[in-house]
Design a protein around this motif. Structure first.
Motif, PDB file in Angstrom:
ATOM      1  N   LEU A  10       7.621  -0.736  11.385  1.00  0.00           N
ATOM      2  CA  LEU A  10       6.836  -0.540  10.173  1.00  0.00           C
ATOM      3  C   LEU A  10       7.752  -0.144   9.023  1.00  0.00           C
ATOM      4  CD1 LEU A  10       3.844   1.547  11.609  1.00  0.00           C
ATOM      5  CD2 LEU A  10       3.987  -0.936  11.311  1.00  0.00           C
ATOM      6  N   PRO A  11       7.343  -0.421   7.793  1.00  0.00           N
ATOM      7  CA  PRO A  11       8.172  -0.023   6.648  1.00  0.00           C
ATOM      8  C   PRO A  11       8.204   1.491   6.509  1.00  0.00           C
ATOM      9  CG  PRO A  11       6.055  -0.852   5.896  1.00  0.00           C
ATOM     10  CD  PRO A  11       6.115  -1.132   7.364  1.00  0.00           C
ATOM     11  N   PRO A  12       9.261   2.033   5.911  1.00  0.00           N
ATOM     12  CA  PRO A  12       9.330   3.480   5.690  1.00  0.00           C
ATOM     13  C   PRO A  12       8.111   3.961   4.910  1.00  0.00           C
ATOM     14  CG  PRO A  12      11.434   2.453   5.181  1.00  0.00           C
ATOM     15  CD  PRO A  12      10.464   1.335   5.404  1.00  0.00           C
ATOM     16  N   GLY A  13       7.568   5.083   5.354  1.00  0.00           N
ATOM     17  CA  GLY A  13       6.406   5.646   4.682  1.00  0.00           C
ATOM     18  C   GLY A  13       5.094   5.354   5.368  1.00  0.00           C
ATOM     19  N   ALA A  14       5.073   4.377   6.263  1.00  0.00           N
ATOM     20  CA  ALA A  14       3.871   4.071   7.028  1.00  0.00           C
ATOM     21  C   ALA A  14       3.902   4.813   8.358  1.00  0.00           C
ATOM     22  CB  ALA A  14       3.759   2.573   7.273  1.00  0.00           C
ATOM     23  N   THR A  15       2.727   5.195   8.837  1.00  0.00           N
ATOM     24  CA  THR A  15       2.616   5.938  10.081  1.00  0.00           C
ATOM     25  C   THR A  15       1.949   5.082  11.146  1.00  0.00           C
ATOM     26  OG1 THR A  15       2.391   8.026   8.875  1.00  0.00           O
ATOM     27  CG2 THR A  15       1.675   8.006  11.175  1.00  0.00           C
ATOM     28  N   ALA A  16       2.581   4.926  12.285  1.00  0.00           N
ATOM     29  CA  ALA A  16       1.981   4.193  13.397  1.00  0.00           C
ATOM     30  C   ALA A  16       1.020   5.107  14.146  1.00  0.00           C
ATOM     31  CB  ALA A  16       3.066   3.691  14.343  1.00  0.00           C
ATOM     32  N   VAL A  17      -0.185   4.605  14.381  1.00  0.00           N
ATOM     33  CA  VAL A  17      -1.188   5.327  15.154  1.00  0.00           C
ATOM     34  C   VAL A  17      -1.563   4.456  16.345  1.00  0.00           C
ATOM     35  CG1 VAL A  17      -3.466   6.395  15.140  1.00  0.00           C
ATOM     36  CG2 VAL A  17      -2.065   6.440  13.077  1.00  0.00           C
ATOM     37  N   ARG A  18      -1.352   4.979  17.543  1.00  0.00           N
ATOM     38  CA  ARG A  18      -1.650   4.205  18.742  1.00  0.00           C
ATOM     39  C   ARG A  18      -3.163   4.097  18.925  1.00  0.00           C
ATOM     40  NH1 ARG A  18       2.424   3.672  22.622  1.00  0.00           N
ATOM     41  NH2 ARG A  18       4.423   3.473  21.535  1.00  0.00           N
ATOM     42  N   GLY A  19      -3.607   2.873  19.179  1.00  0.00           N
ATOM     43  CA  GLY A  19      -5.018   2.646  19.422  1.00  0.00           C
ATOM     44  C   GLY A  19      -5.265   1.183  19.699  1.00  0.00           C
ATOM     45  N   ASP A  20      -6.436   0.898  20.236  1.00  0.00           N
ATOM     46  CA  ASP A  20      -6.785  -0.476  20.589  1.00  0.00           C
ATOM     47  C   ASP A  20      -8.246  -0.679  20.235  1.00  0.00           C
ATOM     48  OD1 ASP A  20      -7.427  -2.893  21.864  1.00  0.00           O
ATOM     49  OD2 ASP A  20      -5.971  -2.534  23.469  1.00  0.00           O
ATOM     50  N   LEU A  21      -8.535  -1.735  19.488  1.00  0.00           N
ATOM     51  CA  LEU A  21      -9.920  -2.008  19.096  1.00  0.00           C
ATOM     52  C   LEU A  21     -10.817  -2.254  20.301  1.00  0.00           C
ATOM     53  CD1 LEU A  21      -9.308  -4.318  16.003  1.00  0.00           C
ATOM     54  CD2 LEU A  21     -10.068  -1.938  15.986  1.00  0.00           C
ATOM     55  N   ALA A  22     -10.223  -2.595  21.438  1.00  0.00           N
ATOM     56  CA  ALA A  22     -11.002  -2.791  22.660  1.00  0.00           C
ATOM     57  C   ALA A  22     -11.290  -1.480  23.383  1.00  0.00           C
ATOM     58  CB  ALA A  22     -10.273  -3.750  23.594  1.00  0.00           C
ATOM     59  N   ASP A  23     -10.692  -0.383  22.925  1.00  0.00           N
ATOM     60  CA  ASP A  23     -10.832   0.922  23.575  1.00  0.00           C
ATOM     61  C   ASP A  23     -11.410   1.919  22.575  1.00  0.00           C
ATOM     62  OD1 ASP A  23     -10.638   3.284  24.944  1.00  0.00           O
ATOM     63  OD2 ASP A  23      -8.448   3.310  25.049  1.00  0.00           O
ATOM     64  N   PRO A  24     -12.733   2.078  22.545  1.00  0.00           N
ATOM     65  CA  PRO A  24     -13.359   2.940  21.534  1.00  0.00           C
ATOM     66  C   PRO A  24     -12.794   4.353  21.500  1.00  0.00           C
ATOM     67  CG  PRO A  24     -15.027   1.661  22.692  1.00  0.00           C
ATOM     68  CD  PRO A  24     -13.728   1.433  23.423  1.00  0.00           C
ATOM     69  N   LEU A  27       0.835  -1.204   0.000  1.00  0.00           N
ATOM     70  CA  LEU A  27       0.000   0.000   0.000  1.00  0.00           C
ATOM     71  C   LEU A  27       0.870   1.254   0.000  1.00  0.00           C
ATOM     72  CD1 LEU A  27      -2.747  -1.027   2.598  1.00  0.00           C
ATOM     73  CD2 LEU A  27      -2.979  -0.940   0.103  1.00  0.00           C
ATOM     74  N   VAL A  28       1.941   1.231   0.772  1.00  0.00           N
ATOM     75  CA  VAL A  28       2.856   2.376   0.804  1.00  0.00           C
ATOM     76  C   VAL A  28       3.506   2.575  -0.557  1.00  0.00           C
ATOM     77  CG1 VAL A  28       5.005   3.264   1.793  1.00  0.00           C
ATOM     78  CG2 VAL A  28       3.282   2.194   3.285  1.00  0.00           C
ATOM     79  N   ASP A  29       3.970   1.480  -1.164  1.00  0.00           N
ATOM     80  CA  ASP A  29       4.642   1.572  -2.462  1.00  0.00           C
ATOM     81  C   ASP A  29       3.713   2.085  -3.555  1.00  0.00           C
ATOM     82  OD1 ASP A  29       6.952   0.645  -1.331  1.00  0.00           O
ATOM     83  OD2 ASP A  29       6.754  -1.407  -2.069  1.00  0.00           O
ATOM     84  N   GLU A  30       2.409   1.852  -3.387  1.00  0.00           N
ATOM     85  CA  GLU A  30       1.445   2.335  -4.370  1.00  0.00           C
ATOM     86  C   GLU A  30       1.095   3.799  -4.169  1.00  0.00           C
ATOM     87  OE1 GLU A  30      -1.780  -0.421  -4.068  1.00  0.00           O
ATOM     88  OE2 GLU A  30      -0.569  -2.106  -4.793  1.00  0.00           O
ATOM     89  N   GLY A  31       1.696   4.415  -3.157  1.00  0.00           N
ATOM     90  CA  GLY A  31       1.522   5.852  -2.959  1.00  0.00           C
ATOM     91  C   GLY A  31       0.465   6.252  -1.958  1.00  0.00           C
ATOM     92  N   HIS A  32      -0.142   5.282  -1.280  1.00  0.00           N
ATOM     93  CA  HIS A  32      -1.160   5.611  -0.292  1.00  0.00           C
ATOM     94  C   HIS A  32      -0.524   6.147   0.990  1.00  0.00           C
ATOM     95  CE1 HIS A  32      -4.255   3.787  -2.745  1.00  0.00           C
ATOM     96  NE2 HIS A  32      -3.585   2.661  -2.807  1.00  0.00           N
ATOM     97  N   ASP A  33      -1.245   7.021   1.658  1.00  0.00           N
ATOM     98  CA  ASP A  33      -0.867   7.508   2.982  1.00  0.00           C
ATOM     99  C   ASP A  33      -1.447   6.510   3.980  1.00  0.00           C
ATOM    100  OD1 ASP A  33      -0.364   8.835   5.331  1.00  0.00           O
ATOM    101  OD2 ASP A  33      -1.768  10.485   4.951  1.00  0.00           O
ATOM    102  N   VAL A  34      -0.603   5.640   4.519  1.00  0.00           N
ATOM    103  CA  VAL A  34      -1.084   4.505   5.299  1.00  0.00           C
ATOM    104  C   VAL A  34      -0.811   4.708   6.780  1.00  0.00           C
ATOM    105  CG1 VAL A  34      -1.081   2.008   5.565  1.00  0.00           C
ATOM    106  CG2 VAL A  34      -0.584   3.014   3.330  1.00  0.00           C
ATOM    107  N   ARG A  35      -1.871   4.591   7.573  1.00  0.00           N
ATOM    108  CA  ARG A  35      -1.763   4.576   9.021  1.00  0.00           C
ATOM    109  C   ARG A  35      -1.942   3.139   9.491  1.00  0.00           C
ATOM    110  NH1 ARG A  35      -6.380   9.170  10.322  1.00  0.00           N
ATOM    111  NH2 ARG A  35      -5.538  10.825   8.976  1.00  0.00           N
ATOM    112  N   ALA A  36      -1.064   2.681  10.347  1.00  0.00           N
ATOM    113  CA  ALA A  36      -1.163   1.341  10.912  1.00  0.00           C
ATOM    114  C   ALA A  36      -1.595   1.451  12.365  1.00  0.00           C
ATOM    115  CB  ALA A  36       0.169   0.614  10.817  1.00  0.00           C
TER     116      ALA A  36
END
Length: 272
Positions: A38-52, A21-30
């Motif tokens: 994470l691979p270069p170009g990806a952004t880590a976003v802190r969050g938990d699916l158990a914590d709305p 997804l990053v290589d295709e030019g998308h702005d990717v949040r993980a």
């Protein structure tokens, strides 16, 4: 290009999809709960699916949510339901409130189809899984379909390739679950999972549930052999021969053609 939120980004499928997804030019949040490589170009976003409350920042401004996160390698059925159903519900609620225009792409599993089916499973077939993992994923599918969002659901088979170790996990499963060497399973390479996600991002699959599978199912015997293990011969009858098989006709009708048509092709090209 799109702003994409990816859950399950460090898992077997997500870790291969994310760099594409990053290589295709998308702005990717993980979406990650802690530190993650994470691979270069990806952004880590802190969050938990158990914590709305933790999901607001993750979803604000996104064009697409690709929801890969799932939980199944445990005997704790309550944990499976919390992760797969409640986690999906929390994510859907966050998207509805903070990014209602976003597409919601969810990966599910071909395990939702009944083991005693009379042919490869089709998307229109009734499904009555009893095991916690497929049952929780089927329940999450219903939440997505009734969410009011623009959605698509990708039912994945046994996914393999690119050194992910999944084929190597087959021989231990043979002994653990008594798998018949002649039993065949639908499979898909990581390249083709990514290609189907690409179609979903473009809107081609909006409002659809689709089976993702390559052109040639593969036997347990062949998978074990590719993992370097020879299984013993048996003349025992094969029970539930269509269990684990998915009919990919709908996806073909929508224009998809797998780049990796079979496990044998992957072996020849050195991309197992």
């Amino acid at each position: 290009m799109k702003t994409v939120l990816l859950t399950g980004a460090t898992g077997l499928v997500g870790s291969r999809l994310l760099p594409r997804l990053v290589d295709e030019g998308h702005d990717v949040r993980a979406l990650v709960r802690g530190e993650a490589a994470l691979p270069p170009g990806a952004t880590a976003v802190r969050g938990d699916l158990a914590d709305p409350a933790s999901l607001r920042v993750a979803v604000e401004g996104v064009d697409v949510v690709v929801h890969l996160a799932a939980f199944f390698r445990t005997g704790d059925e309550k944990a499976i339901w919390r992760a797969n159903l409640d986690g999906t519900r929390n994510l859907l609620d966050a998207v509805r409130e903070h990014a209602p225009q976003a597409r919601f792409v969810m990966t599910s599993t071909g395990n939702v189809y009944d083991a005693d089916q009379a042919r490869p499973g089709r998307e229109s077939d009734p499904c009555t899984p009893t095991a916690a993992y497929p049952a929780s994923k089927l329940a999450a599918e219903l939440l997505v379909r009734e969410s009011g969002l623009t959605w698509s659901i990708l039912r994945l088979p046994f996914v393999y390739g690119e050194g992910d170790g999944h084929l190597a996990s087959m021989p231990p499963l043979v002994a653990r679950f008594g798998l018949h060497p002649a039993h065949t399973y639908s499979v898909a390479h990581h390249r083709d999972v990514a290609a189907v996600v690409r179609l979903a991002l473009a809107g081609t699959l909006d409002g659809r549930v689709v089976n993702v599978a390559d052109d040639a199912p593969v036997t347990v015997l062949e998978m074990a052999r590719l993992a370097g293990v020879e299984l013993g011969a048996t003349a025992e009858p094969l029970v539930d021969p269509w269990s684990g098989r998915m009919d990919p006709t709908l996806l073909r009708d929508l224009g998809f053609r797998p780049e990796v048509a079979s496990v044998q092709q992957a072996a020849r090209e050195g991309i197992l």
